[in-house]
Design a protein around this motif. Structure first.
Motif, mmCIF file in Angstrom:
data_model
loop_
_atom_site.group_PDB
_atom_site.id
_atom_site.type_symbol
_atom_site.label_atom_id
_atom_site.label_comp_id
_atom_site.label_asym_id
_atom_site.label_seq_id
_atom_site.Cartn_x
_atom_site.Cartn_y
_atom_site.Cartn_z
ATOM 1 N N GLN A 91 0.917 -1.163 0.059
ATOM 2 C CA GLN A 91 0.010 -0.017 -0.117
ATOM 3 C C GLN A 91 0.798 1.359 -0.004
ATOM 4 O O GLN A 91 0.511 2.260 -0.631
ATOM 5 C CB GLN A 91 -1.033 -0.007 1.334
ATOM 6 C CG GLN A 91 -1.954 -1.158 0.999
ATOM 7 C CD GLN A 91 -2.886 -1.009 -0.181
ATOM 8 O OE1 GLN A 91 -3.398 0.184 -0.306
ATOM 9 N NE2 GLN A 91 -2.737 -2.237 -0.830
ATOM 10 N N VAL A 92 1.965 1.428 0.815
ATOM 11 C CA VAL A 92 2.721 2.514 0.724
ATOM 12 C C VAL A 92 3.582 2.602 -0.415
ATOM 13 O O VAL A 92 3.652 3.836 -1.190
ATOM 14 C CB VAL A 92 3.969 2.347 1.743
ATOM 15 C CG1 VAL A 92 4.930 3.208 1.624
ATOM 16 C CG2 VAL A 92 3.185 2.474 3.198
ATOM 17 N N LEU A 93 3.874 1.458 -1.337
ATOM 18 C CA LEU A 93 4.556 1.538 -2.434
ATOM 19 C C LEU A 93 3.561 1.783 -3.760
ATOM 20 O O LEU A 93 4.092 2.116 -4.717
ATOM 21 C CB LEU A 93 5.495 0.448 -2.965
ATOM 22 C CG LEU A 93 6.741 0.285 -2.011
ATOM 23 C CD1 LEU A 93 7.236 -1.066 -2.134
ATOM 24 C CD2 LEU A 93 7.567 1.543 -2.360
ATOM 25 N N ALA A 94 2.261 1.807 -3.569
ATOM 26 C CA ALA A 94 1.174 1.970 -4.592
ATOM 27 C C ALA A 94 1.115 3.422 -4.653
ATOM 28 O O ALA A 94 0.212 3.764 -5.457
ATOM 29 C CB ALA A 94 -0.116 1.203 -4.108
ATOM 30 N N LEU A 95 1.329 4.357 -3.417
ATOM 31 C CA LEU A 95 1.049 5.577 -3.627
ATOM 32 C C LEU A 95 2.084 6.354 -4.531
ATOM 33 O O LEU A 95 2.988 5.919 -4.825
ATOM 34 C CB LEU A 95 1.229 6.154 -2.193
ATOM 35 C CG LEU A 95 0.232 5.684 -1.138
ATOM 36 C CD1 LEU A 95 0.762 6.129 0.358
ATOM 37 C CD2 LEU A 95 -1.161 6.091 -1.221
ATOM 38 N N PRO A 96 1.375 7.601 -5.125
ATOM 39 C CA PRO A 96 2.251 8.188 -5.892
ATOM 40 C C PRO A 96 3.364 8.977 -5.316
ATOM 41 O O PRO A 96 3.239 9.419 -4.211
ATOM 42 C CB PRO A 96 1.154 9.652 -6.487
ATOM 43 C CG PRO A 96 -0.201 8.875 -6.224
ATOM 44 C CD PRO A 96 0.056 7.960 -4.810
#
Length: 147
Positions: A91-96
């Motif tokens: 989820q953290v790495l999916a953020l822009p």
């Protein structure tokens, strides 16, 4: 044949509670393992080889092996801990990012295999759930009976 026997015919080993320190260490290691596998899979799930989405297949295979390993290692606690680490990393790495770049693109963006991001995000959670519902006897330690 008694119902308390392992499928191999061996009796289950007596279960003892591990010390609290061992439980804490295993839980922390499981969170770290889940986070590393989540980050690795997020970075590689879009890899294409000869027009085949090999990255998402390998990433999901690693996720499944992580879930099964943690369940076999120390039960549901480490499985849950690895799942939390995996979800947090994904989820953290999916953020822009700062420049607007994303590692998990929107499927509507028109990229080849744009659906891989959805498969990676939801498929990994599904694999952790599948590992939680695998039969307990698959993970039971058994000692052979003395003849």
């Amino acid at each position: 044949m008694s119902s308390d026997l392992h499928p191999s015919g061996a009796r289950p080993r007596e279960q003892q509670r591990p010390p609290l320190r061992a439980v804490v260490v295993r839980t922390v290691l499981a969170v770290l393992l889940g986070a590393v596998m989540g980050a690795l899979g997020t970075a590689t799930h879009r890899t294409v080889w000869h027009e085949l989405p090999l990255g998402v297949v390998v990433a999901l295979a690693l996720t499944a092996s992580t879930a099964v390993l943690c369940r076999a290692w120390s039960g549901y606690g480490t499985l849950l801990a690895a799942g939390v680490g995996w979800v947090a990393a994904v989820q953290v790495l999916a953020l822009p990012g700062r420049g607007g770049d994303v590692l998990v693109p929107d499927p509507a963006a028109g990229l080849p295999f744009g659906w891989a991001g959805l498969l990676w995000s939801y498929g990994g959670v599904l694999l952790f759930a599948v590992a939680a519902f695998l039969p307990r006897r698959w993970f039971a330690e058994a000692v052979p009976e003395a003849d």
